[in-house]
Design an enzyme around this catalytic site. Structure first.
Site, short mmCIF file in Angstrom:
data_model
loop_
_atom_site.label_atom_id
_atom_site.label_comp_id
_atom_site.label_asym_id
_atom_site.label_seq_id
_atom_site.Cartn_x
_atom_site.Cartn_y
_atom_site.Cartn_z
N ASP A 67 0.80 -1.22 0.00
CA ASP A 67 0.00 0.00 0.00
C ASP A 67 0.83 1.27 0.00
OD1 ASP A 67 0.88 -0.52 2.64
OD2 ASP A 67 -1.07 -1.29 3.21
N ASP A 136 -7.22 -2.67 14.41
CA ASP A 136 -8.65 -2.89 14.10
C ASP A 136 -8.85 -4.13 13.24
OD1 ASP A 136 -7.71 -2.08 11.62
OD2 ASP A 136 -9.08 -0.38 11.40
N HIS A 138 -7.21 -4.81 10.35
CA HIS A 138 -6.99 -4.67 8.90
C HIS A 138 -5.76 -5.43 8.42
CE1 HIS A 138 -4.67 -0.67 9.69
NE2 HIS A 138 -3.78 -1.59 9.45
N GLU A 143 -9.68 -2.14 5.49
CA GLU A 143 -10.26 -1.86 6.80
C GLU A 143 -11.49 -2.75 7.05
OE1 GLU A 143 -8.56 -0.30 8.80
OE2 GLU A 143 -8.07 1.77 8.28
C1 F6R Z 1 1.43 -1.53 6.03
C2 F6R Z 1 0.14 -2.23 6.13
C3 F6R Z 1 -0.61 -2.25 7.42
C4 F6R Z 1 0.27 -2.47 8.65
C5 F6R Z 1 -0.58 -2.41 9.91
C6 F6R Z 1 0.26 -2.59 11.16
O1 F6R Z 1 1.98 -1.69 4.75
O2 F6R Z 1 -0.32 -2.74 5.18
O3 F6R Z 1 -1.58 -3.26 7.37
O4 F6R Z 1 0.90 -3.70 8.54
O5 F6R Z 1 -1.24 -1.20 9.97
O6 F6R Z 1 1.10 -1.48 11.30
P1 F6R Z 1 2.25 -1.45 12.39
O7 F6R Z 1 3.22 -2.52 11.99
O8 F6R Z 1 2.87 -0.09 12.28
O9 F6R Z 1 1.62 -1.76 13.68
#
Ligand code: F6R
Length: 261
Positions: A67, A136, A138, A143
């Site tokens: 992303d 959450d 995701h 989401e």
């Molecule tokens: C990032 C992504 C997100 C993160 C998730 C956890 O490329 O796709 O799904 O993996 O938000 O983020 P952290 O590792 O910062 O807790």
């Protein structure tokens, strides 16, 4: 779903690095799916070390990031282009032309997303997808409520994700509302999914993903349908699971023919 619980994030990242290295040694032209955020930082550091000290060769690897934020420049300090350069690409030898990250500045989002999907297909599909988990639930930036068969597209971040990610935005800049993300359908086509989750802030999302029902309300739960999903958790992220003893017994007593790390 294979649930592997290690005492610390550092130990879980070691296992993840060994798995990624093994994938690349077995198939030097592997296609890797990559995640950003705090979770995979140690993994990238270990892989960079393996590249420098043990000759782990990324020269035939192709990568696709999950992303990127919409509307921010690749040079912006909080952009995922910049994150990947600083934490990984500048430290290993993946050729620039084999690196793919969604373009958050594209003028034609649908065409760009369709081209991203096509590029993944042209590369032969993703062999190993590294994933983090949102607090959450995701996956990527799919989401809660995301279609379980979604493809790369624009998504709107929840208030919770925007607040979780505020730590990456300094100087008063707001976290963008929109991202381009691989879809859940895209992620599910990866041959192996390797999800890392660390810290107590992920415990509820982990429990819901592993032991709750499969539901679009918890995108991580879709991995229950994946034939080769491995979850590497630290003790805090695993703290709300109920079958912990079983997962630990399974991991410690894997028969030799089943050991793949
Ligand atoms: C990032 C992504 C997100 C993160 C998730 C956890 O490329 O796709 O799904 O993996 O938000 O983020 P952290 O590792 O910062 O807790």
């Amino acid at each position: 779903m294979e649930v592997i619980i290690l005492p610390t994030a550092a130990e879980a990242s070691e296992i993840a690095a060994r798995l990624v290295a093994r994938q690349i040694r077995e198939k030097p032209a592997s296609v890797l799916g990559l995640a950003t955020g705090g979770t995979p930082c140690k993994l990238y550091e270990l892989l960079a070390r393996m590249h420098h000290s043990n000759g782990l060769d990324f020269s035939r690897v192709t990568s696709f990031n999950l992303d990127e934020y919409v509307g921010i420049d690749p040079t912006h300090p909080a952009s995922y282009h910049r994150f990947m350069d600083e934490n990984f690409f500048s430290k290993v030898n993946i050729p620039r032309e084999k690196i793919h990250i969604p373009d958050g500045l594209t003028k034609d989002v649908p065409a760009h997303c369709a081209a991203y999907e096509q590029a993944i297909r042209d590369a032969g599909g993703i062999d190993l997808q590294i994933l983090g988990l949102g607090s959450d639930g995701h996956l990527g930036f799919n989401e809660p409520g995301s279609s379980l068969v979604s493809r790369t597209r624009i998504k709107t971040l929840t208030a919770r994700t925007r607040s979780d990610n505020e730590r990456f935005f300094t100087g008063g800049m707001e976290v963008p509302h929109h991202t381009i993300t691989m879809g859940l359908g895209t992620i599910m086509e990866s041959r192996i999914c390797l999800l890392l989750a660390f810290g107590e802030g992920k415990a509820r999302a982990v429990a819901a993903s592993v032991e709750g029902p499969v539901t679009a309300s918890v995108p991580g739960s879709l991995l229950q349908f994946h034939p080769r999903a491995k979850l590497l958790l630290d003790a805090e992220a695993a703290s709300l699971l109920t079958r912990t003893e079983y997962y630990q017994w399974v991991y410690k007593n894997k028969p030799a023919w089943q050991i793949d790390l």
